[in-house]
Design a protein around this motif. Structure first.
Motif, PDB file in Angstrom:
ATOM      1  N   ILE A   2      -5.427 -56.534  77.233  1.00 38.67           N
ATOM      2  CA  ILE A   2      -4.213 -56.422  76.836  1.00 38.67           C
ATOM      3  C   ILE A   2      -4.127 -55.589  78.105  1.00 38.67           C
ATOM      4  O   ILE A   2      -4.680 -54.803  78.247  1.00 38.67           O
ATOM      5  N   ILE A   3      -2.744 -55.453  78.875  1.00 37.93           N
ATOM      6  CA  ILE A   3      -2.311 -54.202  79.878  1.00 37.93           C
ATOM      7  C   ILE A   3      -1.529 -54.096  79.428  1.00 37.93           C
ATOM      8  O   ILE A   3      -0.321 -54.108  78.845  1.00 37.93           O
ATOM      9  N   HIS A   4      -1.920 -52.656  79.675  1.00 42.28           N
ATOM     10  CA  HIS A   4      -0.917 -51.222  79.664  1.00 42.28           C
ATOM     11  C   HIS A   4      -0.108 -50.979  80.752  1.00 42.28           C
ATOM     12  O   HIS A   4      -0.972 -50.826  81.850  1.00 42.28           O
ATOM     13  N   ILE A   5       1.078 -50.815  80.482  1.00 37.26           N
ATOM     14  CA  ILE A   5       2.240 -50.263  80.903  1.00 37.26           C
ATOM     15  C   ILE A   5       2.716 -49.228  80.989  1.00 37.26           C
ATOM     16  O   ILE A   5       3.083 -48.850  79.758  1.00 37.26           O
ATOM     17  N   ALA A   6       3.430 -48.404  81.924  1.00 39.64           N
ATOM     18  CA  ALA A   6       4.043 -47.295  82.076  1.00 39.64           C
ATOM     19  C   ALA A   6       6.160 -47.412  80.905  1.00 39.64           C
ATOM     20  O   ALA A   6       5.928 -46.064  80.730  1.00 39.64           O
TER      21      ALA A   6
END
Ligand code: TXA
Ligand code: MG
Length: 311
Positions: free
Chosen positions: A53-57
């Motif tokens: 999973i890519i965590h973004i701001a």
């Protein structure tokens, strides 16, 4: 320099940072850096074809990683981000095979935890696009919900300058709801605290119920498993560990590991209770599955995957 800024710079230079989220702690690396992502796999002992999973701001960053995002996915992001929900979307060219496990989709999430959000924002301000992070446990083991649990799981596998940020115990306690948004309507791949009815309400469409062909590592048998043997819905015997709702009494000689009064508390303490059993070298743990839908479905899912298969 604040610790969060140190951590963001460490990520940008290819290092690993374990960080708190509201679900469980994650083990993060720069999602654009192949070597850094490779270190996640070796540190966890995880097979390389399992996507991260890519965590973004913020929601602006969706467009960097994903294309052809359906309206219902935007509506879900609007309603439940930051929060315990991962959206699987069609990937852009930026989402490379080394982070998607070779699939044509990419998993995105904005977590709802102050330290995680500060870290992701600092990383973005330095030019980073996203932080790939699986749960910060060894492959197949119980996800950590405290920084102490991360240290116990991964301490001896991290390198000297890698960081573990402390943000207190995770409030949700089980992993995010994963929703496949690559079709005409949403489909739940992993249940969590964002429930089916919450998804249907916002996306204005019925969920697809049929099985997906998409791989989800939590869908493997024997995931989230403690060393102890976990059995479900049996009568606990003296010396057994026991996890059940608070209104259920503890039989004599049984070691009560958790007695949550609500489903929210059940999810919050579940992994810590399983960890406690191992620390106390309890050999057999009995858990009684909470009835009902919504969050109870996610709790039963984790209990069933963590339980010892006897066949
Ligand atoms: O709550 C969470 O989701 C936590 C925190 C750290 O954010 N993360 C987490 O990551 O649980 P992990 O890697 O332990 O589980 C992520 C799941 C995996 O089962 C993986 O297969 C699935 O997400 N996943 C990721 N990208 C995917 C994709 N493109 N298609 C299908 N499944 C995907
Ligand atoms: Mg995991």
């Amino acid at each position: 320099m604040t610790q969060v800024l140190v951590a963001a710079k460490h990520l940008l230079s290819g290092g690993l940072v374990a960080f708190p989220t509201e679900t469980v702690y994650g083990l993060g690396a720069d999602a654009e850096n192949e070597n850094a992502v490779a270190r996640i796999y070796s540190t966890k002992g995880r097979p390389a074809d399992h996507p991260l999973i890519i965590h973004i701001a913020d929601k602006e960053q969706i467009a960097f990683w994903a294309i052809e995002v359906p309206d219902y996915a935007h509506a879900l992001a609007e309603a439940y981000w930051p929060g315990p929900m991962t959206l699987i979307l069609k990937r852009s060219e930026s989402a490379k095979d080394f982070v998607t496990g070779g699939q044509d989709s990419v998993g995105l999430r904005i977590p709802n935890h102050q330290i995680a959000l500060e870290l992701l924002m600092a990383f973005k301000n330095l030019g980073g696009q996203g932080v790939a992070a699986p749960s910060a446990n060894r492959f197949g083991k119980v996800s950590p919900t405290t920084s102490e649990a991360v240290r116990e799981e991964l301490g001896s596998f991290l390198q000297n300058d890698d960081l573990i940020l402390d943000g207190g115990p995770s409030m949700v306690g089980i992993e995010s709801t994963i929703i496949d948004c690559t079709g005409l309507a949403p489909r739940i791949l992993r249940p969590g605290s964002i429930t089916a009815s919450m998804i249907e309400q916002v996306s204005n469409s019925k969920l697809i119920e049929s099985q997906s062909t998409i791989r989800v590592s939590g869908a493997l048998e024997n995931h989230y498993a403690p060393n102890a043997m976990l059995v479900l819905d049996e009568q606990p015997l003296a010396g057994d560990g026991f996890i059940a709702m608070g209104n259920i009494e503890t039989p004599e000689g049984v070691i009560r590991l958790a007695s949550p009064d609500t489903l929210e508390l059940f999810a919050q303490v579940l992994y810590d209770a399983l960890r406690k059993a191992d620390q106390q070298q309890i050999r057999r743990v009995v858990a009684w599955q909470p009835p009902g839908d919504g969050l109870a479905i996610a709790i039963r899912d984790r209990l069933q995957k963590a339980s010892t298969k006897t066949n």
